[in-house]
Design an enzyme around this catalytic site. Structure first.
Site, mmCIF file in Angstrom:
data_model
loop_
_atom_site.group_PDB
_atom_site.id
_atom_site.type_symbol
_atom_site.label_atom_id
_atom_site.label_comp_id
_atom_site.label_asym_id
_atom_site.label_seq_id
_atom_site.Cartn_x
_atom_site.Cartn_y
_atom_site.Cartn_z
ATOM 1 N N LYS A 1 0.851 -1.188 0.000
ATOM 2 C CA LYS A 1 0.000 0.000 0.000
ATOM 3 C C LYS A 1 0.894 1.248 0.000
ATOM 4 C CE LYS A 1 -4.010 -2.018 0.384
ATOM 5 N NZ LYS A 1 -5.079 -1.823 -0.606
ATOM 6 N N ASN B 1 -1.264 1.972 -6.519
ATOM 7 C CA ASN B 1 -2.172 3.100 -6.721
ATOM 8 C C ASN B 1 -1.560 4.335 -6.098
ATOM 9 O OD1 ASN B 1 -4.338 1.848 -7.980
ATOM 10 N ND2 ASN B 1 -5.385 1.370 -6.064
ATOM 11 N N ALA C 1 -8.419 -7.278 -8.667
ATOM 12 C CA ALA C 1 -8.096 -8.429 -7.808
ATOM 13 C C ALA C 1 -8.669 -8.196 -6.420
ATOM 14 C CB ALA C 1 -6.583 -8.605 -7.735
ATOM 15 N N LYS D 1 -4.239 7.238 -14.025
ATOM 16 C CA LYS D 1 -4.837 6.208 -13.173
ATOM 17 C C LYS D 1 -5.407 6.845 -11.897
ATOM 18 C CE LYS D 1 -5.679 2.043 -11.451
ATOM 19 N NZ LYS D 1 -4.893 1.255 -10.559
ATOM 20 N N ASN E 1 -12.642 4.583 -6.229
ATOM 21 C CA ASN E 1 -12.271 4.016 -4.925
ATOM 22 C C ASN E 1 -13.053 4.602 -3.744
ATOM 23 O OD1 ASN E 1 -10.473 2.958 -6.790
ATOM 24 N ND2 ASN E 1 -8.846 2.728 -5.298
ATOM 25 N N ASN F 1 -17.534 -2.143 -8.210
ATOM 26 C CA ASN F 1 -17.184 -1.110 -9.202
ATOM 27 C C ASN F 1 -18.292 -0.900 -10.231
ATOM 28 O OD1 ASN F 1 -14.793 -1.104 -7.856
ATOM 29 N ND2 ASN F 1 -13.550 -1.942 -9.511
ATOM 30 N N SER G 1 -13.404 -2.560 -5.046
ATOM 31 C CA SER G 1 -12.199 -1.743 -5.204
ATOM 32 C C SER G 1 -11.272 -1.981 -4.021
ATOM 33 C CB SER G 1 -12.560 -0.255 -5.274
ATOM 34 O OG SER G 1 -12.845 0.233 -3.974
HETATM 35 O O1 KPL Z 1 -7.307 0.250 -9.143
HETATM 36 C C1 KPL Z 1 -8.379 -0.202 -8.774
HETATM 37 C C2 KPL Z 1 -8.564 -0.382 -7.313
HETATM 38 O O2 KPL Z 1 -9.483 -1.048 -6.882
HETATM 39 O O3 KPL Z 1 -7.721 0.157 -6.582
HETATM 40 C C3 KPL Z 1 -9.474 -0.415 -9.769
HETATM 41 C C4 KPL Z 1 -8.925 -0.275 -11.190
HETATM 42 C C5 KPL Z 1 -10.561 0.598 -9.537
HETATM 43 C C6 KPL Z 1 -10.039 -1.820 -9.769
HETATM 44 O O4 KPL Z 1 -10.830 -2.108 -8.673
#
Ligand code: KPL
Length: 322
Positions: free
Chosen positions: A77, A103, A129, A185, A193, A203, A255
Protein backbone atom coordinates in the site's frame (compact mmCIF):
# COMPACT_ATOMS: atom_id res chain seq x y z
CA UNK A 1 14.73 -14.48 -14.15
CA UNK A 2 14.51 -13.99 -10.38
CA UNK A 3 11.69 -11.65 -9.55
CA UNK A 4 11.02 -10.27 -6.10
CA UNK A 5 7.45 -9.25 -5.34
CA UNK A 6 7.24 -6.92 -2.35
CA UNK A 7 3.80 -7.15 -0.74
CA UNK A 8 1.58 -10.23 -0.58
CA UNK A 9 -1.80 -8.52 -1.00
CA UNK A 10 -4.21 -8.88 -3.91
CA UNK A 11 -2.09 -7.36 -6.72
CA UNK A 12 1.26 -8.75 -5.45
CA UNK A 13 -0.22 -12.25 -5.24
CA UNK A 14 -1.86 -11.95 -8.67
CA UNK A 15 1.40 -10.88 -10.34
CA UNK A 16 3.37 -13.58 -8.48
CA UNK A 17 0.90 -16.25 -9.55
CA UNK A 18 0.98 -15.31 -13.25
CA UNK A 19 4.78 -14.99 -13.30
CA UNK A 20 5.28 -18.38 -11.61
CA UNK A 21 2.87 -20.03 -14.04
CA UNK A 22 4.91 -18.63 -16.93
CA UNK A 23 8.06 -20.26 -15.55
CA UNK A 24 9.74 -17.30 -13.79
CA UNK A 25 11.38 -17.76 -10.39
CA UNK A 26 9.48 -15.59 -7.91
CA UNK A 27 10.23 -14.77 -4.29
CA UNK A 28 7.83 -12.73 -2.17
CA UNK A 29 8.36 -10.43 0.77
CA UNK A 30 5.44 -9.79 3.12
CA UNK A 31 5.51 -8.20 6.57
CA UNK A 32 2.49 -10.09 7.95
CA UNK A 33 3.88 -13.30 9.51
CA UNK A 34 0.50 -15.06 9.66
CA UNK A 35 -0.05 -14.48 5.94
CA UNK A 36 3.46 -15.75 5.17
CA UNK A 37 2.80 -18.94 7.16
CA UNK A 38 -0.50 -19.59 5.34
CA UNK A 39 0.94 -18.94 1.87
CA UNK A 40 3.95 -21.15 2.60
CA UNK A 41 1.61 -23.93 3.74
CA UNK A 42 -1.22 -23.65 1.20
CA UNK A 43 0.30 -21.78 -1.76
CA UNK A 44 -1.24 -18.90 -3.72
CA UNK A 45 -4.69 -19.58 -5.11
CA UNK A 46 -6.40 -17.56 -7.83
CA UNK A 47 -10.11 -17.95 -8.52
CA UNK A 48 -11.50 -16.56 -11.76
CA UNK A 49 -14.08 -17.33 -14.44
CA UNK A 50 -11.50 -19.72 -15.88
CA UNK A 51 -11.40 -21.81 -12.69
CA UNK A 52 -9.18 -22.18 -9.63
CA UNK A 53 -5.42 -22.55 -9.70
CA UNK A 54 -2.81 -22.86 -6.95
CA UNK A 55 0.95 -22.35 -7.16
CA UNK A 56 3.73 -22.70 -4.58
CA UNK A 57 5.91 -19.69 -3.80
CA UNK A 58 8.87 -18.87 -1.57
CA UNK A 59 7.74 -16.09 0.75
CA UNK A 60 9.60 -14.41 3.61
CA UNK A 61 9.02 -11.72 6.22
CA UNK A 62 12.63 -10.61 6.30
CA UNK A 63 14.52 -8.99 3.40
CA UNK A 64 17.67 -10.72 4.68
CA UNK A 65 16.18 -14.09 3.63
CA UNK A 66 15.72 -13.15 -0.03
CA UNK A 67 18.26 -14.19 -2.64
CA UNK A 68 19.39 -12.45 -5.79
CA UNK A 69 16.68 -10.49 -7.60
CA UNK A 70 16.86 -9.34 -11.22
CA UNK A 71 13.74 -7.24 -10.74
CA UNK A 72 11.67 -6.11 -7.79
CA UNK A 73 7.98 -5.24 -8.12
CA UNK A 74 6.56 -3.11 -5.32
CA UNK A 75 2.93 -3.91 -4.51
CA UNK A 76 2.55 -2.66 -0.93
CA UNK A 77 0.00 0.00 0.00
CA UNK A 78 1.22 3.55 -0.72
CA UNK A 79 1.47 4.41 2.98
CA UNK A 80 3.98 1.52 3.36
CA UNK A 81 6.21 2.45 0.39
CA UNK A 82 8.77 4.35 2.44
CA UNK A 83 9.16 1.56 5.03
CA UNK A 84 9.28 -1.20 2.38
CA UNK A 85 11.93 0.43 0.17
CA UNK A 86 14.03 1.44 3.19
CA UNK A 87 14.06 -2.22 4.32
CA UNK A 88 14.68 -3.79 0.94
CA UNK A 89 17.14 -1.30 -0.64
CA UNK A 90 20.21 -2.53 1.29
CA UNK A 91 19.69 -6.17 0.20
CA UNK A 92 19.02 -5.48 -3.48
CA UNK A 93 22.18 -5.49 -5.54
CA UNK A 94 22.93 -2.06 -6.92
CA UNK A 95 21.28 -1.84 -10.31
CA UNK A 96 18.24 -4.01 -9.50
CA UNK A 97 15.28 -2.13 -11.00
CA UNK A 98 12.31 -1.54 -8.72
CA UNK A 99 8.95 -1.26 -10.48
CA UNK A 100 5.89 0.15 -8.75
CA UNK A 101 2.38 -0.72 -9.91
CA UNK A 102 0.79 0.76 -6.79
CA UNK A 103 -2.17 3.10 -6.72
CA UNK A 104 -1.67 6.73 -5.83
CA UNK A 105 0.71 9.60 -6.37
CA UNK A 106 4.15 10.03 -4.78
CA UNK A 107 5.44 6.43 -4.81
CA UNK A 108 8.01 6.79 -7.63
CA UNK A 109 9.58 9.77 -5.88
CA UNK A 110 10.02 7.75 -2.65
CA UNK A 111 11.51 4.77 -4.53
CA UNK A 112 13.86 6.96 -6.58
CA UNK A 113 15.17 8.51 -3.38
CA UNK A 114 16.05 5.07 -2.00
CA UNK A 115 17.41 3.24 -5.08
CA UNK A 116 18.13 6.06 -7.55
CA UNK A 117 16.13 7.39 -10.46
CA UNK A 118 18.06 5.13 -12.86
CA UNK A 119 16.70 2.05 -11.04
CA UNK A 120 13.10 3.22 -10.70
CA UNK A 121 10.30 2.10 -13.02
CA UNK A 122 6.80 3.45 -12.57
CA UNK A 123 3.51 2.07 -13.71
CA UNK A 124 -0.13 1.34 -13.20
CA UNK A 125 -2.34 -1.70 -13.39
CA UNK A 126 -6.09 -1.90 -13.88
CA UNK A 127 -6.25 -5.60 -12.97
CA UNK A 128 -9.23 -6.23 -10.70
CA UNK A 129 -8.10 -8.43 -7.81
CA UNK A 130 -9.90 -9.11 -4.53
CA UNK A 131 -8.11 -10.45 -1.49
CA UNK A 132 -10.20 -13.34 -0.09
CA UNK A 133 -7.83 -13.94 2.85
CA UNK A 134 -4.20 -15.01 3.11
CA UNK A 135 -3.09 -16.33 -0.25
CA UNK A 136 -6.53 -16.54 -1.87
CA UNK A 137 -7.31 -14.00 -4.57
CA UNK A 138 -10.30 -13.50 -6.83
CA UNK A 139 -9.30 -12.24 -10.26
CA UNK A 140 -12.37 -10.20 -11.11
CA UNK A 141 -11.34 -8.57 -14.36
CA UNK A 142 -8.35 -8.11 -16.61
CA UNK A 143 -7.13 -4.57 -17.11
CA UNK A 144 -4.20 -3.02 -18.86
CA UNK A 145 -0.84 -2.56 -17.14
CA UNK A 146 1.39 0.30 -18.37
CA UNK A 147 4.97 0.80 -17.24
CA UNK A 148 7.91 3.03 -18.04
CA UNK A 149 11.32 4.24 -16.95
CA UNK A 150 12.01 7.45 -15.08
CA UNK A 151 15.31 7.99 -16.85
CA UNK A 152 16.91 7.06 -20.17
CA UNK A 153 19.36 4.67 -18.44
CA UNK A 154 16.57 2.35 -17.29
CA UNK A 155 14.54 2.25 -20.53
CA UNK A 156 16.06 -1.11 -21.52
CA UNK A 157 15.00 -2.54 -18.14
CA UNK A 158 11.46 -1.29 -18.70
CA UNK A 159 11.41 -2.99 -22.12
CA UNK A 160 12.62 -6.27 -20.58
CA UNK A 161 10.08 -6.33 -17.76
CA UNK A 162 7.27 -5.38 -20.17
CA UNK A 163 8.07 -8.47 -22.20
CA UNK A 164 8.30 -10.64 -19.04
CA UNK A 165 4.86 -9.47 -17.90
CA UNK A 166 3.31 -9.97 -21.35
CA UNK A 167 4.88 -13.44 -21.44
CA UNK A 168 3.10 -14.16 -18.16
CA UNK A 169 -0.28 -13.11 -19.58
CA UNK A 170 -0.31 -9.75 -17.78
CA UNK A 171 -1.11 -7.51 -20.74
CA UNK A 172 1.46 -4.69 -20.45
CA UNK A 173 2.31 -1.65 -22.57
CA UNK A 174 5.35 0.60 -22.41
CA UNK A 175 5.19 4.37 -21.86
CA UNK A 176 7.68 7.21 -22.02
CA UNK A 177 5.47 9.36 -19.81
CA UNK A 178 5.29 7.75 -16.38
CA UNK A 179 3.95 10.88 -14.67
CA UNK A 180 1.12 11.18 -17.22
CA UNK A 181 0.19 7.54 -16.74
CA UNK A 182 0.25 7.77 -12.92
CA UNK A 183 -2.02 10.82 -12.97
CA UNK A 184 -4.32 9.17 -15.52
CA UNK A 185 -4.84 6.21 -13.17
CA UNK A 186 -5.16 8.51 -10.13
CA UNK A 187 -8.08 10.26 -11.88
CA UNK A 188 -9.90 6.94 -12.17
CA UNK A 189 -9.09 5.85 -8.62
CA UNK A 190 -10.21 9.26 -7.30
CA UNK A 191 -13.71 8.50 -8.58
CA UNK A 192 -14.14 4.74 -8.15
CA UNK A 193 -12.27 4.02 -4.92
CA UNK A 194 -13.81 6.45 -2.40
CA UNK A 195 -17.35 6.13 -3.81
CA UNK A 196 -17.31 2.33 -3.69
CA UNK A 197 -15.80 2.48 -0.18
CA UNK A 198 -18.37 4.96 1.15
CA UNK A 199 -21.41 3.31 -0.47
CA UNK A 200 -20.10 -0.29 -0.26
CA UNK A 201 -20.78 -0.97 -3.92
CA UNK A 202 -18.94 -3.10 -6.46
CA UNK A 203 -17.18 -1.11 -9.20
CA UNK A 204 -19.85 -1.90 -11.80
CA UNK A 205 -22.72 -0.78 -9.53
CA UNK A 206 -21.45 2.82 -9.70
CA UNK A 207 -22.87 2.92 -13.22
CA UNK A 208 -26.37 1.98 -12.05
CA UNK A 209 -27.29 5.33 -10.46
CA UNK A 210 -27.32 8.86 -12.01
CA UNK A 211 -26.17 10.20 -8.63
CA UNK A 212 -22.99 8.09 -8.45
CA UNK A 213 -22.25 8.81 -12.12
CA UNK A 214 -22.51 12.55 -11.43
CA UNK A 215 -20.19 12.41 -8.41
CA UNK A 216 -17.70 10.32 -10.42
CA UNK A 217 -17.81 12.85 -13.25
CA UNK A 218 -17.15 15.79 -10.88
CA UNK A 219 -14.27 14.02 -9.09
CA UNK A 220 -12.60 13.13 -12.41
CA UNK A 221 -13.11 16.59 -13.93
CA UNK A 222 -11.65 18.35 -10.88
CA UNK A 223 -8.60 16.04 -10.89
CA UNK A 224 -8.17 16.49 -14.67
CA UNK A 225 -8.16 20.29 -14.20
CA UNK A 226 -5.37 19.95 -11.62
CA UNK A 227 -3.36 17.69 -13.95
CA UNK A 228 -3.83 20.12 -16.87
CA UNK A 229 -2.60 23.10 -14.83
CA UNK A 230 0.46 21.08 -13.84
CA UNK A 231 1.16 20.45 -17.53
CA UNK A 232 0.50 16.73 -17.17
CA UNK A 233 -0.74 14.92 -20.26
CA UNK A 234 -3.70 12.73 -19.27
CA UNK A 235 -3.66 9.57 -21.37
CA UNK A 236 -7.38 9.30 -22.09
CA UNK A 237 -9.10 11.72 -24.48
CA UNK A 238 -12.24 11.46 -22.30
CA UNK A 239 -11.26 10.60 -18.70
CA UNK A 240 -14.91 10.33 -17.55
CA UNK A 241 -15.72 7.78 -20.28
CA UNK A 242 -12.52 5.90 -19.42
CA UNK A 243 -13.51 5.76 -15.74
CA UNK A 244 -16.87 4.28 -16.74
CA UNK A 245 -15.10 1.74 -18.97
CA UNK A 246 -12.96 0.65 -15.98
CA UNK A 247 -16.14 0.29 -13.88
CA UNK A 248 -17.49 -2.00 -16.58
CA UNK A 249 -14.28 -4.00 -17.09
CA UNK A 250 -13.95 -4.63 -13.33
CA UNK A 251 -17.71 -4.66 -12.64
CA UNK A 252 -17.74 -7.48 -10.08
CA UNK A 253 -14.64 -6.25 -8.26
CA UNK A 254 -14.57 -4.70 -4.80
CA UNK A 255 -12.20 -1.74 -5.20
CA UNK A 256 -9.03 -1.89 -3.13
CA UNK A 257 -10.37 0.94 -0.94
CA UNK A 258 -13.65 -0.86 -0.26
CA UNK A 259 -11.66 -3.99 0.66
CA UNK A 260 -9.62 -1.91 3.12
CA UNK A 261 -12.73 -0.37 4.66
CA UNK A 262 -14.45 -3.77 5.01
CA UNK A 263 -11.30 -5.17 6.65
CA UNK A 264 -11.05 -2.15 8.98
CA UNK A 265 -7.66 -1.24 7.52
CA UNK A 266 -6.07 2.07 6.65
CA UNK A 267 -6.87 3.19 3.08
CA UNK A 268 -4.79 4.92 0.38
CA UNK A 269 -7.03 8.01 0.41
CA UNK A 270 -4.14 10.38 1.31
CA UNK A 271 -2.28 9.28 -1.84
CA UNK A 272 -5.28 9.47 -4.18
CA UNK A 273 -7.91 12.15 -3.45
CA UNK A 274 -5.66 13.58 -0.70
CA UNK A 275 -2.84 14.17 -3.20
CA UNK A 276 -5.27 15.76 -5.69
CA UNK A 277 -6.65 18.05 -2.97
CA UNK A 278 -3.14 19.11 -1.85
CA UNK A 279 -2.04 19.85 -5.41
CA UNK A 280 -5.36 21.56 -6.32
CA UNK A 281 -5.34 23.81 -3.25
CA UNK A 282 -1.68 24.76 -3.82
CA UNK A 283 -2.55 25.80 -7.40
CA UNK A 284 -5.83 27.53 -6.48
CA UNK A 285 -7.97 25.01 -8.39
CA UNK A 286 -11.33 24.17 -6.78
CA UNK A 287 -11.50 20.51 -5.68
CA UNK A 288 -14.61 20.38 -3.40
CA UNK A 289 -15.83 16.94 -4.51
CA UNK A 290 -12.41 15.31 -4.02
CA UNK A 291 -12.14 16.99 -0.62
CA UNK A 292 -15.57 15.77 0.49
CA UNK A 293 -14.82 12.22 -0.68
CA UNK A 294 -11.48 12.36 1.14
CA UNK A 295 -13.05 13.60 4.39
CA UNK A 296 -15.81 10.95 4.28
CA UNK A 297 -13.28 8.12 3.79
CA UNK A 298 -11.10 9.53 6.57
CA UNK A 299 -14.15 9.62 8.86
CA UNK A 300 -14.88 5.95 8.03
CA UNK A 301 -11.23 5.10 8.76
CA UNK A 302 -11.41 6.88 12.14
CA UNK A 303 -14.66 5.05 13.04
CA UNK A 304 -13.15 1.69 12.06
CA UNK A 305 -10.03 2.42 14.12
CA UNK A 306 -12.23 3.25 17.12
CA UNK A 307 -14.16 -0.04 16.66
CA UNK A 308 -10.89 -1.98 16.37
CA UNK A 309 -9.69 -0.46 19.65
CA UNK A 310 -12.98 -1.24 21.41
CA UNK A 311 -12.88 -4.87 20.16
CA UNK A 312 -9.27 -5.21 21.26
CA UNK A 313 -10.14 -3.81 24.67
CA UNK A 314 -13.12 -6.20 25.03
CA UNK A 315 -10.92 -9.15 24.01
CA UNK A 316 -8.17 -8.44 26.52
CA UNK A 317 -10.65 -7.67 29.31
CA UNK A 318 -12.46 -10.98 28.58
CA UNK A 319 -15.83 -9.41 27.66
CA UNK A 320 -15.65 -10.51 24.03
CA UNK A 321 -15.39 -14.24 24.85
CA UNK A 322 -18.27 -16.48 24.00
O1 KPL B 1 -7.31 0.25 -9.14
C1 KPL B 1 -8.38 -0.20 -8.77
C2 KPL B 1 -8.56 -0.38 -7.31
O2 KPL B 1 -9.48 -1.05 -6.88
O3 KPL B 1 -7.72 0.16 -6.58
C3 KPL B 1 -9.47 -0.41 -9.77
C4 KPL B 1 -8.93 -0.28 -11.19
C5 KPL B 1 -10.56 0.60 -9.54
C6 KPL B 1 -10.04 -1.82 -9.77
O4 KPL B 1 -10.83 -2.11 -8.67
Amino acid sequence: MNILIIGGGAIGSLFAHFLIQSGQRVTMLESNGERVEKITRDGLTIESERGVSTVRVEIFTSPQAIGKADYAILCVKSYDTERAVREVAPVLKSGTPVLTVQNGLGNVEIIAQAVGMENTLGGITAQGATDLGSGKIRHAGKGETIIGALSKESREKAVEITSLLNGAGIETALTDDVEGVLWSKALINAAINPLTAILRLRNGELLDYPETREIMRSAVEEAAAVAKTKGIQVKWPDPVAQTERVCQATASNYSSMLQDVLNHKRTEIDFINGAIVREGEALGIPVPVNKTLMLLVKAIEALNLKKNKERHHERISGKGRD
